[in-house]
Design an enzyme around this catalytic site. Structure first.
Site, PDB file in Angstrom:
ATOM      1  CD  GLN A  78      -2.817   1.503   2.216  1.00 54.27           C
ATOM      2  OE1 GLN A  78      -2.365   1.947   3.257  1.00 54.27           O
ATOM      3  NE2 GLN A  78      -4.103   1.234   2.040  1.00 54.27           N
ATOM      4  CB  CYS A 109      -4.636   8.436   6.686  1.00 52.66           C
ATOM      5  SG  CYS A 109      -3.873   8.802   8.280  1.00 52.66           S
ATOM      6  CE  LYS A 149      -9.119   0.287   4.394  1.00 54.72           C
ATOM      7  NZ  LYS A 149      -8.859   1.241   5.470  1.00 54.72           N
ATOM      8  CG  ASN A 211     -12.124  -1.291   6.281  1.00 56.89           C
ATOM      9  OD1 ASN A 211     -11.601  -0.193   6.451  1.00 56.89           O
ATOM     10  ND2 ASN A 211     -11.885  -2.290   7.091  1.00 56.89           N
ATOM     11  N   GLY A 212     -14.950  -1.978   7.837  1.00 57.27           N
ATOM     12  CA  GLY A 212     -15.538  -1.291   8.976  1.00 57.27           C
ATOM     13  C   GLY A 212     -16.412  -2.201   9.814  1.00 57.27           C
ATOM     14  N   GLY A 235      -9.427  -5.005   9.491  1.00 54.76           N
ATOM     15  CA  GLY A 235      -8.381  -4.237  10.148  1.00 54.76           C
ATOM     16  C   GLY A 235      -8.336  -4.512  11.638  1.00 54.76           C
TER      17      GLY A 235
END
Length: 378
Positions: A78, A109, A149, A211-212, A235
């Site tokens: 990444q 981020c 992402k 994601n999440g 993650g």
């Protein structure tokens, strides 16, 4: 059980369609090794985030981070960058020097020291800059697939993910992962899985990964059923639980339930993790020190007193780590509730941005090099 198709990332087939999320200081080669071992080598395991400028300048630490074990395939890096030219050079370097088989770009981020410079999850608001970065990455990637992402946007009033998804398709990005939170949410609240479903409908041409709030294998299956996404990115759910990837394989294949290791089994993984870090760094003591951040995650829910937790958090050798762990009640079963949320959960309702950043999404002053910090997340 619903059958899920394999995930295609360019020429690479990922089955089950599960991806380890890049996490700074976490998803280095030793942690990826543990996750791969528990999964039987199935899934996609992405390196921790690499800043493009540091890669192009051959920063010593960065060059270590892009080293993959011979058993890792496909090799996935990444990248985080804010300057299209530098991103293009970094991707070309990866191709020319055969450093990886897949490149992912981070636009997720939410850390203030990154967003205040226009980087991370702030960047997709500036549509032309996002397009320029994606264009340079894909143009320099040759046959390597490029993915990205991102988050939903900066906040609920500045949502960017649908525009960003369309730009990604137009620029030749192979797949998109969406964290169902805005930058303002950081890691608080609940991830918006409906946004993942909307993105999938908006960009049917390419795979969309969700994601999440994936804390268990059942969560991963539920996300895919509810959103129609093509894969999941895991993650924080695997922090101190690399065996979650074994659970995911079993769940997708319908072959078994979740792992419930005893504290003795967890302790064995802890020692192996610390040893792998020492071997990777080239110094046992530094490896054990680096491992300290993982202690609380591995011991979540177990009956371990605060004094012992403090002692474990200051160990500096494998012998000391083993000795401290051996003093615990290692026959403890896996604790109820330990499969829930872990890692950062706090929200942050203010996103720090450059002055005037939100005035015009199409007015793009260059983002400074100081936006490229060794900070990941998303």
């Amino acid at each position: 059980m619903t059958a899920f198709s394999p995930l295609s990332i360019g020429p690479h087939t990922v089955q089950p369609p599960v991806v380890l999320a890049p996490m700074a200081g976490i998803t280095n080669a030793p942690f990826r090794t543990l996750c791969r071992e528990f999964s039987g080598g199935r899934g996609l395991f992405v390196s921790e985030m690499i800043t493009t400028r540091a890669l192009v300048e051959r920063n010593e630490k960065t060059m270590q981070l892009v080293h993959f074990d011979a058993s890792e395939t496909p090799r996935s890096i990444q990248l985080y960058g804010v300057d299209p030219v530098t991103v293009g050079k970094a991707v070309r370097m990866i191709v020319d020097e055969d450093l990886a088989d897949h490149v992912d770009l981070n636009f997720g981020c939410p850390v203030p020291k990154v967003t205040r410079k226009g980087g991370g999850s702030a960047l997709p608001f500036k549509r032309p800059l996002l397009r320029a970065i994606l264009h340079e990455a894909v143009a320099n990637a040759g046959d390597l697939p490029v993915t990205m992402k991102m988050r939903k946007g900066i906040d609920d009033d500045h949502v960017t993910y649908l525009d960003a998804g369309r730009i990604a398709v137009e620029e030749g990005v192979t797949a998109i992962a969406l964290h169902g939170r805005t930058a303002a949410q950081h890691y608080g609240g609940t991830a918006d899985w409906d946004a993942i479903a909307r993105l999938k409908e908006h960009v049917p041409e390419i795979p969309v990964l969700g994601n999440g709030d994936i804390w268990s294998a059942d969560d991963a299956l539920r996300m895919m059923r509810e959103t129609g996404c093509d894969g999941v990115v895991v993650g924080r759910g695997c922090l101190g639980r690399p065996w979650l990837f074994g659970d995911l394989v079993a769940a997708f294949e319908g072959t078994g339930g979740a792992a419930a290791p005893t504290l003795r089994e967890v302790a064995d993984v802890m020692v192996r993790h610390a040893r792998l870090l020492g071997e990777w760094i080239g110094d046992e003591a530094r490896g054990v020190v680096d491992f300290r951040k993982h202690v609380a995650w591995y011991l979540k829910g177990f009956a371990v007193g605060s004094d012992m937790r403090r002692r474990l958090a200051v160990t500096s050798s494998l012998e000391e780590l083993r000795a401290q762990l051996s003093a615990l009640d290692l026959d403890q079963p896996w604790p109820a509730g330990a499969d829930g949320p872990r890692g950062r959960t706090s929200g942050n309702n203010r996103v720090v941005l450059p002055d005037g950043w939100l005035k015009d999404p199409y007015d793009c002053a260059p983002v400074g090099a100081d936006a490229e910090l060794d900070t990941s997340g998303g």
